[in-house]
Design a protein around this motif. Sequence first.
Motif, short mmCIF file in Angstrom:
data_model
loop_
_atom_site.label_atom_id
_atom_site.label_comp_id
_atom_site.label_asym_id
_atom_site.label_seq_id
_atom_site.Cartn_x
_atom_site.Cartn_y
_atom_site.Cartn_z
N ALA A 119 -2.00 1.90 -14.21
CA ALA A 119 -0.91 2.23 -13.29
C ALA A 119 0.31 1.37 -13.57
O ALA A 119 0.21 0.17 -13.85
N GLU A 120 1.45 1.98 -13.50
CA GLU A 120 2.73 1.29 -13.63
C GLU A 120 2.88 0.24 -12.54
O GLU A 120 2.45 0.44 -11.40
N GLY B 30 1.41 4.16 -5.30
CA GLY B 30 0.15 4.85 -5.10
C GLY B 30 0.19 6.07 -4.21
O GLY B 30 -0.82 6.77 -4.07
N TRP C 132 -6.44 2.84 -11.77
CA TRP C 132 -5.42 3.23 -10.79
C TRP C 132 -5.54 2.31 -9.59
O TRP C 132 -6.64 1.94 -9.20
N SER D 273 2.83 6.62 -14.43
CA SER D 273 3.94 6.47 -13.49
C SER D 273 3.44 6.29 -12.06
O SER D 273 2.61 7.05 -11.57
N ASP D 274 3.97 5.25 -11.40
CA ASP D 274 3.58 4.97 -10.02
C ASP D 274 4.77 4.42 -9.25
O ASP D 274 4.75 3.29 -8.76
N SER E 4 -7.37 1.27 -4.03
CA SER E 4 -6.27 2.22 -4.16
C SER E 4 -6.08 2.94 -2.85
O SER E 4 -6.77 2.67 -1.87
N THR F 42 1.80 8.90 -4.68
CA THR F 42 1.70 10.09 -5.50
C THR F 42 0.92 9.75 -6.76
O THR F 42 0.86 8.60 -7.18
N VAL F 43 0.34 10.77 -7.38
CA VAL F 43 -0.49 10.58 -8.57
C VAL F 43 0.06 11.41 -9.72
O VAL F 43 0.28 12.61 -9.56
N GLN G 194 -6.25 14.08 -3.68
CA GLN G 194 -5.95 13.44 -4.96
C GLN G 194 -7.22 13.15 -5.74
O GLN G 194 -7.28 13.35 -6.95
N ARG H 277 1.84 -1.60 1.41
CA ARG H 277 1.59 -0.32 0.76
C ARG H 277 1.44 0.75 1.84
O ARG H 277 0.64 0.60 2.76
#
Length: 351
Positions: free
Chosen positions: A91-92, A127, A72, A122-123, A148, A129-130, A154, A5
């Motif tokens: 979260a997607e 992670g 999230w 949408s993710d 996260s 962008t929010v 954010q 990530r």
Amino acid sequence: MRLRRPLAAAAALSATAALTLAGCASDDTPEDGESAASGNVRSEATDEFPITIEHALGETVIEETPQRVATWGWGSTEAAVAAGVYPVAVAEQIYTVGEDALLPWVEEAYEEEGVDKPAILSDPEGGSTVPYEEFVEAAPDLIVAPYSGLTQEQYDVLSDVAPVVAYPDAPWTTTWQDTITLTAQALGRSDAGDQVLADIDDFVAQKAAEHPEFASKTFAAIYDDPTKGIVSVYTSSDPRTVFLEGLGVKNAPSVAELDTSNGSFYFDLSYEELDKLDSDFVISYSASEEAAQAFEDNKDLQAIPAVKAGKVVEVVGTPQVSAVSPPTALSVYWEDGIPALVDSMAETLGD
């Protein structure tokens, strides 16, 4: 699948936009007692409100028992469900999804309980962008994100939508235990969180007792990226390695010696240094059978002593990787996750 990530990038919205979002959120929140708010709660809160939780990005005060929870990051959805609260927005998961874009074990939990499926936030960038507007539309009264990559900006913007619980120390390094504990505390269900942890501890202890050969064995958990000529190595700050150590094995000393992450959950090791990554066995994570075959065919990886010795445990497939990276309050029991990994470790170490 969460192989690596990136650290979260800065948010795009300004403070003015944040205020606009907050106004929209208050207009759209369902009235108390509406089925949409109460239908996803399956247990009573046991803690007294208000609840204050301190974390790396600030201090969050939760005034009343949450009814519409959004999650999230990783693991908090499962922690909430295990405590009896089914989030209304999650979260997607772009790599590991069921029929309704949910992790398989999450999808099963909602179906078994007969709870409406949550909205998918949408993710697409793991992670970085929010989707602020989607949070507003979901109208949560609490956002739980203890594992996260939220940035300060954010967090500040989301806090204008609902109270936000972030990570206690650094992005993407919260232990699986703390993810469960913090989520349960935020929901006012600390006792339920303690029970979830006790059940997992019993499960792990049973697996360790079944495999005494794990004791004193060392491992290196890695992800190969042949396009860049690097191997990503997971450090002792990564929750997946912490969980594995509960089974009796130890993250190899060579991992700490080579670590250039400055406290992050992984570091990149060039192919030229692979011979220094010494361990009794290696755990390799691959998104697909094709990627796993590419790992086996990559002659450069033979420089890793354990790979050359054939001591490789392969976790193959996006659901399988996600289930153990790190495991969650629900995925820990999923048969193709930790149970399968333990069996593979036993087979490899018994060769």
